[in-house]
Design a protein around this motif. Structure first.
Motif, mmCIF file in Angstrom:
data_model
loop_
_atom_site.group_PDB
_atom_site.id
_atom_site.type_symbol
_atom_site.label_atom_id
_atom_site.label_comp_id
_atom_site.label_asym_id
_atom_site.label_seq_id
_atom_site.Cartn_x
_atom_site.Cartn_y
_atom_site.Cartn_z
ATOM 1 N N ASP A 176 6.439 3.091 3.495
ATOM 2 C CA ASP A 176 7.854 2.689 3.449
ATOM 3 C C ASP A 176 8.017 1.285 2.903
ATOM 4 N N ASN A 177 7.003 0.441 3.088
ATOM 5 C CA ASN A 177 7.099 -0.967 2.708
ATOM 6 C C ASN A 177 6.254 -1.324 1.482
ATOM 7 N N LEU A 178 5.643 -0.320 0.851
ATOM 8 C CA LEU A 178 4.804 -0.578 -0.321
ATOM 9 C C LEU A 178 5.661 -0.599 -1.582
ATOM 10 N N PRO A 179 5.717 -1.706 -2.323
ATOM 11 C CA PRO A 179 6.526 -1.763 -3.559
ATOM 12 C C PRO A 179 6.094 -0.682 -4.551
ATOM 13 N N ASP A 180 7.064 -0.028 -5.162
ATOM 14 C CA ASP A 180 6.753 1.053 -6.096
ATOM 15 C C ASP A 180 6.100 0.542 -7.366
ATOM 16 N N GLU A 181 6.440 -0.702 -7.748
ATOM 17 C CA GLU A 181 5.956 -1.190 -9.030
ATOM 18 C C GLU A 181 4.578 -1.831 -8.951
ATOM 19 N N GLU A 182 4.045 -2.003 -7.739
ATOM 20 C CA GLU A 182 2.753 -2.691 -7.617
ATOM 21 C C GLU A 182 1.654 -1.881 -8.291
ATOM 22 N N HIS A 183 0.790 -2.589 -9.057
ATOM 23 C CA HIS A 183 -0.239 -1.920 -9.850
ATOM 24 C C HIS A 183 -1.453 -1.628 -8.974
ATOM 25 N N CYS A 184 -1.335 -0.559 -8.174
ATOM 26 C CA CYS A 184 -2.459 -0.184 -7.320
ATOM 27 C C CYS A 184 -2.435 1.322 -7.076
ATOM 28 N N THR A 185 -3.586 1.853 -6.744
ATOM 29 C CA THR A 185 -3.713 3.250 -6.370
ATOM 30 C C THR A 185 -4.031 3.307 -4.890
ATOM 31 N N VAL A 186 -3.303 4.120 -4.149
ATOM 32 C CA VAL A 186 -3.502 4.241 -2.709
ATOM 33 C C VAL A 186 -4.174 5.573 -2.403
ATOM 34 N N PHE A 187 -5.287 5.520 -1.709
ATOM 35 C CA PHE A 187 -5.996 6.725 -1.273
ATOM 36 C C PHE A 187 -5.834 6.848 0.237
ATOM 37 N N VAL B 155 -4.997 -9.018 10.557
ATOM 38 C CA VAL B 155 -4.681 -8.051 11.608
ATOM 39 C C VAL B 155 -3.158 -8.000 11.700
ATOM 40 N N LEU B 156 -2.584 -6.873 11.240
ATOM 41 C CA LEU B 156 -1.138 -6.801 11.057
ATOM 42 C C LEU B 156 -0.590 -5.458 11.510
ATOM 43 N N GLU B 157 0.720 -5.403 11.694
ATOM 44 C CA GLU B 157 1.382 -4.121 11.866
ATOM 45 C C GLU B 157 1.498 -3.450 10.499
ATOM 46 N N PRO B 158 1.512 -2.114 10.446
ATOM 47 C CA PRO B 158 1.474 -1.410 9.153
ATOM 48 C C PRO B 158 2.545 -1.861 8.163
ATOM 49 N N GLY B 159 3.760 -2.119 8.643
ATOM 50 C CA GLY B 159 4.839 -2.495 7.736
ATOM 51 C C GLY B 159 4.651 -3.859 7.090
ATOM 52 N N ASP B 160 3.808 -4.705 7.675
ATOM 53 C CA ASP B 160 3.583 -6.043 7.127
ATOM 54 C C ASP B 160 2.421 -6.087 6.135
ATOM 55 N N MET B 161 1.664 -5.010 6.049
ATOM 56 C CA MET B 161 0.466 -5.017 5.208
ATOM 57 C C MET B 161 0.754 -5.038 3.708
ATOM 58 N N PRO B 162 1.722 -4.243 3.207
ATOM 59 C CA PRO B 162 1.940 -4.176 1.756
ATOM 60 C C PRO B 162 2.219 -5.516 1.100
ATOM 61 N N ALA B 163 2.928 -6.412 1.765
ATOM 62 C CA ALA B 163 3.238 -7.715 1.163
ATOM 63 C C ALA B 163 1.967 -8.492 0.876
ATOM 64 N N HIS B 164 1.009 -8.420 1.777
ATOM 65 C CA HIS B 164 -0.259 -9.124 1.581
ATOM 66 C C HIS B 164 -1.098 -8.449 0.495
ATOM 67 N N PHE C 299 -2.555 -10.065 -2.964
ATOM 68 C CA PHE C 299 -3.971 -9.893 -3.296
ATOM 69 C C PHE C 299 -4.139 -9.255 -4.661
ATOM 70 N N ALA C 300 -3.310 -8.240 -4.954
ATOM 71 C CA ALA C 300 -3.404 -7.539 -6.236
ATOM 72 C C ALA C 300 -3.105 -8.479 -7.395
ATOM 73 N N ARG C 301 -2.059 -9.294 -7.266
ATOM 74 C CA ARG C 301 -1.711 -10.222 -8.337
ATOM 75 C C ARG C 301 -2.791 -11.280 -8.536
ATOM 76 N N LYS C 302 -3.307 -11.792 -7.445
ATOM 77 C CA LYS C 302 -4.331 -12.836 -7.566
ATOM 78 C C LYS C 302 -5.649 -12.255 -8.065
ATOM 79 N N ALA C 303 -5.942 -11.017 -7.688
ATOM 80 C CA ALA C 303 -7.160 -10.376 -8.187
ATOM 81 C C ALA C 303 -7.088 -10.198 -9.701
ATOM 82 N N ALA C 304 -5.889 -9.799 -10.185
ATOM 83 C CA ALA C 304 -5.716 -9.650 -11.636
ATOM 84 C C ALA C 304 -5.841 -10.988 -12.339
#
Length: 567
Positions: free
Chosen positions: A29-40, A177-186, A190-195
């Motif tokens: 619910d909190n994962l941005p649609d445009e983020e360049h990542c694949t979720v398994f 260590v986070l609640e599920p809804g707070d994880m996508p922002a981090h 991470f994805a942007r900095k990794a790129a």
């Protein structure tokens, strides 16, 4: 499944078991649609008739395309891939691989997937461990962290079944260590900095990049007391960049300031630099080859009452226990029964504390056979405790392999995946210490990417594949050297004892030395062994706080060497 594009998305492995569905949906619910990542998404599911059910539920919580994993399919960014019930999912060279392993009782499908994720994506991997009643995901998180990935555990208080995320937290693996809804922002940060990190190293943007790195290493020396200047720059840089990503810090200068003001972050950077991640029988075939070498080449000719082993860089102990098991099995096979003394050392005090406990999660079933689990471990409360038959042979202690004293009269040194992180000069220093410590024809085992150069003329290969070597007869260290030469370099001590001061290696002296080494290791305290005249014979640990050589001719009397206020 879409065709794979030329881009490299961040790969996010979401593992869940009992009570995990609500956590997964809150995450999506909190994962941005445009983020360049694949979720398994890998969740324990029991009924193959539910094959489409989980994917259908998840599709209502994201705009991304939700797909059920297919064997041989390619994966693409901005999709959610769901592992089908009853099938184990792995990644290999850009493709998805499915197997029937998940139908076997006790199979840790999340661990298996995260291990493949770590190998596939390296620093582009994220492990998310959600609610579950077992410990699946802990070993996989270790692999992700070792490969510079990000580990996020659900806060146990928010999990319906906290055992699974709590295991990751208790093992010291969780970066966040986070609640599920707070994880996508981090994950987005991470994805942007990794790129960005793949495009440019933060150190290349500095006028004096070496100076910035040295500032950080200097802070670690002052706050933690350990010197990482011997580590390869690339290793140090990647770990620093990982810590910067975790804290959303963009510039190296800001991170230097942050570490200087935050002792806890200095400790976390220290532990990241140690890369203290391991597992039982890492590279199973190599350990089987070691056992064969001991059975065929060494133990039949062993005449001593004690079989002495050194395992530097032991981390949380899995490798030391693996070595102990292999030695016990070789002893049984040969009928030779010396007393086994294994000295296992590491820089990380937290890892050493865990190693001493000898208690491991149920996940080790993935790496340890049922026969070995039954013979060498006791199962209690869903965990495995090492039996005294192997635990009693190992002494764990804090030690810096690049500067602290080596052990002597060693039959075997198992130094795997330590040298690869060190600069060539430091590699030579460590090998020189090993050469000094080995008995004549003693055995050395290195990691797959390591070699005995520049001391290749002193060793002969017993197994090229497993990197197992034997000291050539007559090639043990011939320098006039004592343990005192290897006093801690971090303290600035650089002293040589005179050759004639070395005690004669009588049976009584050997027994005293053996018992002293074991006592020192068990206490892990800075210490000095002296004779009746107060002359130092053996230094252990960080003694520079207490002793400093006086100007003039070398003297080894502890009263003369004591710092002001101590003598």
């Amino acid at each position: 499944m879409k065709e794979k594009t030329g881009t490299e998305p961040v790969l996010v492995g979401v593992g869940a078991s009992a009570g995990g569905l609500s956590a997964i949906t809150e995450f999506l619910d909190n994962l941005p649609d445009e983020e360049h990542c694949t979720v398994f998404v890998v969740q324990h599911q029991s009924n193959d008739s539910e094959k489409e059910m989980l994917s259908g539920i998840l599709a209502k919580h994201t705009q991304r395309e939700v797909l059920v994993a297919e064997d041989g399919a390619l994966y693409d960014a901005n999709t959610v891939v769901v592992a089908p019930p009853g099938r184990a999912i792995n990644l290999s060279e850009g493709t998805i691989r499915l197997s029937e392993e998940a139908t076997l009782p006790g199979t840790m499908i999340i661990d298996n997937f995260l291990r493949s994720l770590a190998a596939e994506a390296d620093g582009r991997s994220v492990a998310v461990v959600l609610s579950g009643a077992n410990t699946d995901g802990t070993l996989g998180s270790r692999a992700v962290k070792e490969n510079n990935g990000l580990i996020i555990a659900q806060s146990p208080d928010s999990a319906s079944f906290p055992t699974m995320p709590k295991s990751v937290v208790d093992e010291g693996l969780a970066d966040l260590v986070l609640e599920p809804g707070d994880m996508p922002a981090h994950i987005s940060v991470f994805a942007r900095k990794a790129a960005a990190a793949r495009e440019k190293n933060v150190f290349t943007d500095q006028t004096h990049p070496e100076a910035s790195r040295e500032k950080l290493l200097g802070i670690l020396r002052n706050k933690i007391g350990h010197d990482f200047s011997a580590y390869k720059e690339n290793t140090v840089d990647r770990r620093i960049q990982r810590r910067m990503s975790l804290h959303r810090i963009d510039t190296l200068a800001d991170y230097v300031t942050y570490v200087r003001q935050n002792t806890e972050e200095a400790r976390e950077l220290f532990r990241d630099l140690l890369i203290g991640v391991t597992n039982f029988f890492r590279d199973f075939d190599a350990f089987e080859r070691l056992k064969r070498v001991l059975i065929d080449e060494y133990l039949p000719h062993h005449r001593g009452e004690e079989f002495r082993v050194w395992v530097p860089g032991c981390a949380t102990g899995e490798e030391a226990y693996s070595v102990a098991i292999v030695i016990q099995e070789a002893i049984v096979a040969t009928g030779v029964h010396p007393t086994v003394s294994i000295y296992a050392t590491d820089l990380d005090d937290r890892a050493i504390t865990m190693a001493r406990r000898g208690v491991f999660s149920k996940n080790i079933e993935a790496d340890v056979s049922k026969e070995r689990l039954s013979r060498y471990f006791t199962e209690t409360d869903g965990r495995y405790r090492a039996k005294q038959s192997i635990r009693g042979s190992i002494a764990f202690a804090i030690q810096d392999v690049t500067s602290d004293p080596p052990f002597s009269r060693l039959d075997l040194v198992c130094c795997r995946n330590v040298l690869i992180y060190l600069k060539p000069t430091a590699q030579k220093t460590v090998l020189n210490r090993i050469l000094y410590g080995l008995n004549g024809e003693g055995v050395l085992m290195l990691g797959n990417s390591e070699s005995v150069a520049p001391f290749s003329d002193a060793f002969e290969s017993l197994d090229k594949t497993a990197r197992i070597y034997r000291l050539k007869p007559g090639r043990q260290h011939t320098h006039s050297v004592t343990e005192l030469e290897f006093s801690s370099l971090r303290s600035g001590v650089s002293t040589k004892a005179q050759p004639e001061q070395r005690p004669e290696e009588t049976p009584q002296a050997l027994q005293i030395k053996r018992e002293t080494e074991r006592f020192i290791l068990e206490t892990a305290a800075p210490s000095v062994l002296v004779n009746k005249n107060g002359n130092a014979l053996y230094f252990h640990g960080h003694t520079g706080k207490y002793f400093e050589p006086a100007p003039g001719p070398a003297r080894t009397n502890v009263v003369e060497m004591a710092r002001k206020g101590l003598s």
